[in-house]
Motif scaffolding. Structure first.
Motif, PDB file in Angstrom:
ATOM      1  N   THR A   1       0.846  -1.191   0.000  1.00 26.67           N
ATOM      2  CA  THR A   1       0.000   0.000   0.000  1.00 26.67           C
ATOM      3  C   THR A   1       0.886   1.247   0.000  1.00 26.67           C
ATOM      4  OG1 THR A   1      -0.043   0.189   2.416  1.00 26.67           O
ATOM      5  CG2 THR A   1      -1.713  -1.245   1.379  1.00 26.67           C
ATOM      6  N   PRO A   2       0.342   2.403  -0.388  1.00 26.42           N
ATOM      7  CA  PRO A   2       1.149   3.630  -0.341  1.00 26.42           C
ATOM      8  C   PRO A   2       1.740   3.913   1.040  1.00 26.42           C
ATOM      9  CG  PRO A   2      -0.818   3.997  -1.649  1.00 26.42           C
ATOM     10  CD  PRO A   2      -0.955   2.631  -1.039  1.00 26.42           C
ATOM     11  N   ARG A   3       0.990   3.622   2.089  1.00 24.22           N
ATOM     12  CA  ARG A   3       1.503   3.864   3.443  1.00 24.22           C
ATOM     13  C   ARG A   3       2.655   2.916   3.751  1.00 24.22           C
ATOM     14  NH1 ARG A   3       1.749   7.928   6.830  1.00 24.22           N
ATOM     15  NH2 ARG A   3      -0.477   8.358   6.538  1.00 24.22           N
TER      16      ARG A   3
ATOM     17  N   GLU B   1       1.769   9.460  -3.871  1.00 20.72           N
ATOM     18  CA  GLU B   1       0.914   8.273  -3.939  1.00 20.72           C
ATOM     19  C   GLU B   1      -0.026   8.216  -2.739  1.00 20.72           C
ATOM     20  OE1 GLU B   1       3.194   4.752  -4.229  1.00 20.72           O
ATOM     21  OE2 GLU B   1       3.993   5.181  -6.223  1.00 20.72           O
ATOM     22  N   LEU B   2       0.492   8.582  -1.580  1.00 24.03           N
ATOM     23  CA  LEU B   2      -0.308   8.552  -0.364  1.00 24.03           C
ATOM     24  C   LEU B   2      -1.276   9.725  -0.306  1.00 24.03           C
ATOM     25  CD1 LEU B   2      -0.807   7.168   2.392  1.00 24.03           C
ATOM     26  CD2 LEU B   2       0.981   8.643   3.342  1.00 24.03           C
ATOM     27  N   HIS B   3      -0.825  10.879  -0.785  1.00 23.78           N
ATOM     28  CA  HIS B   3      -1.636  12.096  -0.739  1.00 23.78           C
ATOM     29  C   HIS B   3      -1.722  12.710  -2.136  1.00 23.78           C
ATOM     30  CE1 HIS B   3      -2.090  12.349   3.619  1.00 23.78           C
ATOM     31  NE2 HIS B   3      -0.798  12.076   3.755  1.00 23.78           N
TER      32      HIS B   3
ATOM     33  N   ARG C   1       6.292  11.103   9.754  1.00 19.50           N
ATOM     34  CA  ARG C   1       4.907  10.866   9.325  1.00 19.50           C
ATOM     35  C   ARG C   1       4.019  12.067   9.666  1.00 19.50           C
ATOM     36  NH1 ARG C   1       6.015   5.923  12.085  1.00 19.50           N
ATOM     37  NH2 ARG C   1       6.723   4.317  10.627  1.00 19.50           N
TER      38      ARG C   1
ATOM     39  N   ASP D   1       1.791  14.306   7.002  1.00 16.93           N
ATOM     40  CA  ASP D   1       0.335  14.312   7.093  1.00 16.93           C
ATOM     41  C   ASP D   1      -0.263  15.638   7.552  1.00 16.93           C
ATOM     42  OD1 ASP D   1       0.293  11.647   6.309  1.00 16.93           O
ATOM     43  OD2 ASP D   1       0.308  10.882   8.365  1.00 16.93           O
TER      44      ASP D   1
END
Length: 418
Positions: free
Chosen positions: A108-110, A166-168, A211, A215
């Motif tokens: 997953t992206p995370r 990818e995550l955001h 992180r 975020d």
């Protein structure tokens, strides 16, 4: 063990017994360590990291290794070659850290981001002394080499940015760039100081901070207001000399600036005129640093007294630190990069003030986040200071990292949130 680049083993010989043939003497076996070049590079990185590029000679490095200078020159033709190789080695290691393995396609992206953050932290911990060298000494590379090195690190920032996006996917390109630089800054800040923390504690602390920086919601970028115009009239020559010397140290590096250069920048007729105001080039550096240190340390008491809570006090100090850094970008950078060039007696005083500042900020942070130990809080305080310097160096006044964004990221580094 000899002082040359090899070991010697000699056989003990005895007189021949009567009536026996004399055996041929055993040959001397000379072996060079297979990893000698790697040993030299590691020792040089430690020396450069502790004393700076100009503070170390080839003879120093040879002495630390217990070999002759001639043996050292067999592996590296010059100090510059050694210096250059070590910086480019770390650049390559950094790119490798943000390069995903083949099986990451199913993650997953995370998970991809967590993997890369952990790799950046592990590689930085393993190369702590060289990390400091890259941060503050790379300006002593030739122009072509410096550009090539910067391109390598820019590649690492882009690779990290692609994973962040990818995550955001909602983040704008500039938002991704700011966060990526912030991650590298916080992790590499461990090269700026000697505060220690076991790896099993340091890794999750830095990872959680990274992180949070990725975020956190950032304010929309707005241009930083231009600094106010100076008051009319001629400033004192003391001030002119301080300002011009710091600008030159920032642009060229302390070792590459002469008193003659400072005199010319201040529009003085001769270099000797500088000595009417300051005893030496080092004295100029110390005076500028002392002023900066007094401002930062002097703000703590009044801010704590005027604040209702430790969180309010620490938040107010962050505001003041960011404001001061924006007002004196060159001095903020030079303070980190050139601290080792201050005369020993002045360095002791400045270091004492610096330690007091770190201790007071650490105490406030532990009050705000009691789950942190003093050692963990100290790491984050150092990281916050480094973040402000690095964002200013990376983006300047181009509007990508204006004051309010830098303040948000500084707060996030310390508090774990904005």
């Amino acid at each position: 063990m000899s002082v040359t680049d090899h070991t010697e083993q000699r056989a003990e010989t005895k007189p021949p017994e009567p009536g026996t043939q004399t055996a041929a003497p055993e040959r001397v076996v000379r072996r060079r360590p297979k990893n000698r070049r790697a040993q030299i590079a590691a020792e040089a990185a430690t020396a450069f990291g502790a004393h700076g590029y100009h503070g170390v000679s080839m003879e120093d490095i040879a002495g630390r290794l217990g070999i002759s200078s001639a043996a050292l020159y067999r592996h590296y033709r010059s100090k510059y070659a050694l210096f250059r190789e070590e910086l480019f080695r770390l650049a390559e290691v950094t790119v490798q850290a943000v390069t995903l393995p083949e099986d990451a396609a199913t993650w997953t992206p995370r998970e991809r981001l967590d993997h890369v953050i952990d790799a950046i932290i592990a590689k930085t911990i393993g190369n702590r002394s060289t990390t400091a060298l890259v941060r503050w000494e790379r300006r002593y590379l030739d122009d072509e080499d410096r550009q090539a090195l910067d391109d390598k690190f820019a590649e690492a920032v882009r690779l990290l940015g692609a994973i962040v996006r990818e995550l955001h996917p909602e983040f704008a390109r500039d938002d991704v760039a700011v966060r990526s630089v912030a991650v590298f800054s916080v992790v590499s800040s461990i090269g700026d100081h000697h505060a220690t923390l076991p790896t099993r504690l340091l890794t999750p602390l830095l990872a959680a901070t990274c992180r949070a920086l990725i975020d956190v919601e950032l304010p929309a970028p707005e241009p930083t207001p231009a600094p106010p115009e100076p008051e009319p009239g001629s400033p004192f020559m003391h001030e002119v000399l301080l300002t011009k010397s710091v600008e030159l140290f920032h642009e060229r590096g302390y070792q590459n600036v002469s008193v003659e250069d400072i005199a010319t920048a201040a529009e003085l007729a001769t270099a000797s005129a500088v000595y009417r105001y300051y005893r030496s080039k080092s004295d100029l550096l110390a005076a500028a640093f002392r002023r900066a240190a007094d401002i930062v340390s002097g703000a703590i008491g009044p801010m704590v007294t005027a604040s209702a809570t430790p969180a309010d006090a620490l938040s107010g100090l962050i505001d003041l630190y960011v404001d001061g850094s924006f007002a004196e970008r060159a001095l903020t950078y030079v303070y980190y990069a050139e601290f080792g060039n201050v005369a020993a007696e002045d360095r002791v005083t400045l270091h004492h003030i610096q330690q007091l500042v770190i201790a007071e900020w650490t105490k406030l942070l532990v009050q705000v986040r009691p789950e942190l130990s003093d050692a963990e809080a100290r790491i984050l305080v150092h990281a916050g200071f480094a973040l402000v310097v690095d964002l200013g160096r990376a983006f300047g006044d181009d509007g990508i990292a204006p004051r309010d964004r830098v303040t948000t990221l500084h707060r996030t580094t310390l508090f774990g949130h904005a």
